[in-house]
Write an enzyme that holds these catalytic residues in place. Structure first.
Site, short mmCIF file in Angstrom:
data_model
loop_
_atom_site.label_atom_id
_atom_site.label_comp_id
_atom_site.label_asym_id
_atom_site.label_seq_id
_atom_site.Cartn_x
_atom_site.Cartn_y
_atom_site.Cartn_z
N GLY A 129 -77.62 -10.43 -29.98
CA GLY A 129 -78.76 -11.62 -29.91
C GLY A 129 -79.45 -11.12 -28.46
O GLY A 129 -78.83 -10.86 -27.27
N ASP A 150 -86.55 -11.27 -31.09
CA ASP A 150 -86.03 -10.32 -30.20
C ASP A 150 -87.33 -9.70 -29.31
O ASP A 150 -87.08 -9.16 -28.26
CB ASP A 150 -85.43 -9.01 -30.97
CG ASP A 150 -84.25 -9.51 -31.76
OD1 ASP A 150 -84.20 -10.04 -32.55
OD2 ASP A 150 -83.07 -9.40 -30.96
#
Ligand code: MRU
Length: 371
Positions: free
Chosen positions: A77, A265
């Site tokens: 993550g 991201d």
């Protein structure tokens, strides 16, 4: 490195009282502890490769261990790996035997390179490493650099939760009572230090008194949706249904979903969003069915310099696709294409939720205003 193992067996949980206590303990720990944190001059993180069946905390005292953890998805993550990278450099400060500033900076530059090379797509990793190197370079003595680097890394972790809560509040205004919200991959507490980005928005919407339901995609091949998102939401008491990735079109065509929120991201100044593989399919399908598609990400996820052709999409190992867990599900020696991320173009995105507000199209203008 040492580990704490807590085994959770769902079947036994319902029949054996002791096991039931372990189950409650399991939940409590997940909600009260952070995904990654600095404790007694070491980095403690949940090993996410073992969830949801085993809750295992790993403790690292060497930056090389942190690099390995990022590469192998022990921690994953974008915001979580940004903070982990910063903690990795804090460990490097303690590991170095340097007595002079120049020596320490050289050691840190090498550690930064090793940490940076672990995963190429999420910009938060470079952001965390660069921020720490800036602080290190401004220190005058080895002691001052060590102190400032550790303090800055700890502050970055604390701020991550605050930022997610602000983002949640801003995003919650876009969602209504009785919405069913689809999310892809895991952009929750486990992808950050705590609270989450996309799941933070869902949490904040729920906390504001609105009743919402969630549809979580399984997210093959690594199954962050079923292993992490479904796990997190279920234990937070949020109504969640798990679907195979192949049911995205079905749920939209049958009016089972009316909004979507995912994490990111990397987001370019033009509004191009890089997120978990499959996000582009979800966004395209949402456009086809006129369903608003939102992205939630902190400002540390924005890359204001790169163009789409500069962004490296991480390619992961074939075994993630040729099997599920330890079970082989494909013939030997099959060719595999396994990109970890894809790019969703700005024309498919209804809004980008940040801690500073919501950017709406045209994104080039609205993103500029956020900075
Ligand atoms: O490969 P992963 O699990 O690190 O990919 C994570 C994602 O794509 C998330 O959606 C993204 O990092 C946003 S996390 C707040």
């Amino acid at each position: 490195m040492y580990t704490i193992l807590i085994f959770y067996n769902k079947i036994l949980n319902y029949t054996i009282l002791v096991q039931k206590n372990i189950y409650s303990f399991h939940i409590e720990i997940l909600l009260s502890l952070k995904t990654v944190e600095w404790k007694d001059d070491s980095v403690v993180m949940i090993d996410q490769t073992k969830l949801p069946n085993i809750l295992e905390y790993v403790t690292y005292t060497d930056f090389n261990q942190v690099a390995h953890a990022i590469r192998t998805l022990v921690v994953r993550g974008a915001p979580a790996i940004g903070v982990s990278g910063a903690f990795g450099l804090a460990l490097a400060c303690l590991q170095s035997k340097a007595t002079e500033k120049n020596e320490l900076i050289k050691f840190l530059e090498n550690a930064k390179k090793i940490l940076f090379e672990t995963r190429p797509t999420a910009i938060n990793l470079a952001w965390g490493l660069n921020k720490i190197m800036e602080v290190a370079n401004t220190g005058n003595t080895v002691e001052e650099i060590r102190r400032n680097v550790i303090e800055t890394a700890k502050k970055m972790a604390e701020e991550d939760i605050q930022i997610n809560m602000s983002m949640g509040k801003n995003g919650s205004e876009l969602f209504n009572d009785n919405d069913t919200i689809m999310t892809h991959c895991n952009a929750g507490a486990l992808a950050t230090v705590g609270y989450g980005t996309a799941l933070g928005v869902i949490r904040a919407t729920k906390e504001s008194g609105k009743n919402v339901k969630v549809i979580a995609t399984e997210t093959r091949p690594v199954q962050q949706g079923s292993r992490l998102t479904a796990f997190e939401l279920k234990h937070d008491g949020i109504d969640v249904s798990l679907i195979p990735d192949t049911a995205v079109g079905y749920t939209m065509a049958n009016n089972l979903v009316n909004k979507i929120v995912v994490g990111a991201d990397r987001i370019l100044r033009t509004g191009h969003v890089y997120n978990k593989i499959g996000t582009y399919q979800v966004a395209t399908m949402a456009k086809q069915h006129n369903i608003p598609f939102y992205v939630a990400a902190p400002l540390s996820t924005f890359d204001m310099k790169s163009n789409p052709e500069d962004v490296i999409i991480e390619q992961r190992k074939a075994s993630e696709v040729t099997g599920i867990g330890d079970k082989k599900t494909a013939p030997d020696d099959i060719n595999v294409i396994n990109p970890a991320f894809d790019m969703t173009p700005p024309e498919l995105i209804s809004g980008i939720i940040t801690e500073k507000g919501v950017a709406k199209p045209p994104f080039e203008e609205s993103i500029k205003k956020l900075f």
